[in-house]
Design an enzyme around this catalytic site. Structure first.
Site, PDB file in Angstrom:
ATOM      1  CG  HIS A 128       6.955 103.084  96.723  1.00  7.91           C
ATOM      2  ND1 HIS A 128       7.676 103.620  95.674  1.00  7.91           N
ATOM      3  CD2 HIS A 128       7.849 102.367  97.455  1.00  7.91           C
ATOM      4  CE1 HIS A 128       8.948 103.222  95.773  1.00  7.91           C
ATOM      5  NE2 HIS A 128       9.080 102.478  96.852  1.00  7.91           N
ATOM      6  CD  GLU A 129       6.985 101.681 101.187  1.00  4.29           C
ATOM      7  OE1 GLU A 129       7.595 100.606 101.077  1.00  4.29           O
ATOM      8  OE2 GLU A 129       7.522 102.774 100.935  1.00  4.29           O
ATOM      9  CB  CYS A 174      12.654 102.796  95.232  1.00  2.55           C
ATOM     10  SG  CYS A 174      12.518 101.284  96.205  1.00  2.55           S
ATOM     11  CG  LEU A 175      14.821 104.302 100.932  1.00  4.94           C
ATOM     12  CD1 LEU A 175      14.407 103.957 102.350  1.00  4.94           C
ATOM     13  CD2 LEU A 175      15.832 105.440 100.937  1.00  4.94           C
ATOM     14  N   GLY A 214       9.112 105.658 103.569  1.00  5.98           N
ATOM     15  CA  GLY A 214       8.454 104.389 103.844  1.00  5.98           C
ATOM     16  C   GLY A 214       9.410 103.240 103.637  1.00  5.98           C
ATOM     17  CD  GLN A 257      12.055  98.995 100.473  1.00  9.89           C
ATOM     18  OE1 GLN A 257      11.127  99.421 101.154  1.00  9.89           O
ATOM     19  NE2 GLN A 257      12.840  99.784  99.762  1.00  9.89           N
ATOM     20  CG  HIS A 283       8.740  97.894  98.119  1.00 12.02           C
ATOM     21  ND1 HIS A 283       9.833  97.483  97.386  1.00 12.02           N
ATOM     22  CD2 HIS A 283       8.916  99.229  98.312  1.00 12.02           C
ATOM     23  CE1 HIS A 283      10.627  98.519  97.152  1.00 12.02           C
ATOM     24  NE2 HIS A 283      10.088  99.599  97.699  1.00 12.02           N
TER      25      HIS A 283
END
Ligand code: NI
Length: 167
Positions: free
Chosen positions: A132-133, A90-91, A46, A51, A136
């Site tokens: 999670h998103e 997480c990226l 995702g 990000q 963000h």
């Protein structure tokens, strides 16, 4: 379409609350396409718009359990049920993973990329990715949910290349 640069800690954009999308136009469609490309290029599950440097409430999710990539504009989580321990990466925090609690099930709503209302009931990895998103775009990272520092660990170099289920 293009692969964008993924912001990593301590980039301040990751800590800001993204603004609602009021107009679905060509530049938003381009952003969504680029986010999908970027997520796939990074092997992520995702991605949220901040990000990639855009403070707008847009998220994309792609997990094996779902056939299609999920695009949500102005998403909200309307209900959370239960609790489970999950492992998460997480990226934007490369090379680390953590263990934290996420909801068992969530309900979410928003609009798709054409502005049509979408309602989702999710569990498992999809519920985790939605939480999670959503975090963000509210400036929250998974490391904020860790109960202690021991719940975060650094990946070995050979593992770090495979950011499985990071988003
Ligand atoms: Ni993430």
């Amino acid at each position: 379409m293009a692969v964008l640069n993924i912001r990593t800690l301590p980039d301040p954009l990751l800590r800001q609350k993204a603004r609602r999308v009021n107009k679905i136009d060509d530049s938003l469609q381009r952003l969504i396409d680029d986010m999908i490309d970027t997520m796939r290029d990074a092997d992520g599950a995702g991605l949220a718009a901040n990000q990639v440097g855009v403070l707008r409430r847009v998220i994309v999710i792609e997990i094996p359990e779902e056939e299609q990539v999920l695009v949500l504009i102005n998403p909200d989580i309307t209900r959370r049920e239960g609790e489970r321990e999950v492992e998460e990466g997480c990226l934007s925090i490369p090379g680390y993973r953590g263990e934290l609690k996420r909801s068992l099930k969530v309900r979410a709503r928003g609009t798709d990329r054409d502005g049509r209302p979408v309602r989702i009931r999710a569990e498992g990895l999809l519920a985790q990715a939605l939480e999670h998103e959503m975090d963000h775009i509210n400036g929250i990272l998974y490391i904020d949910h860790l109960e202690s520092a021991e719940r975060l660990w650094k990946l070995e170099p050979q593992e770090a290349g495979t950011q499985t289920e990071a988003s």
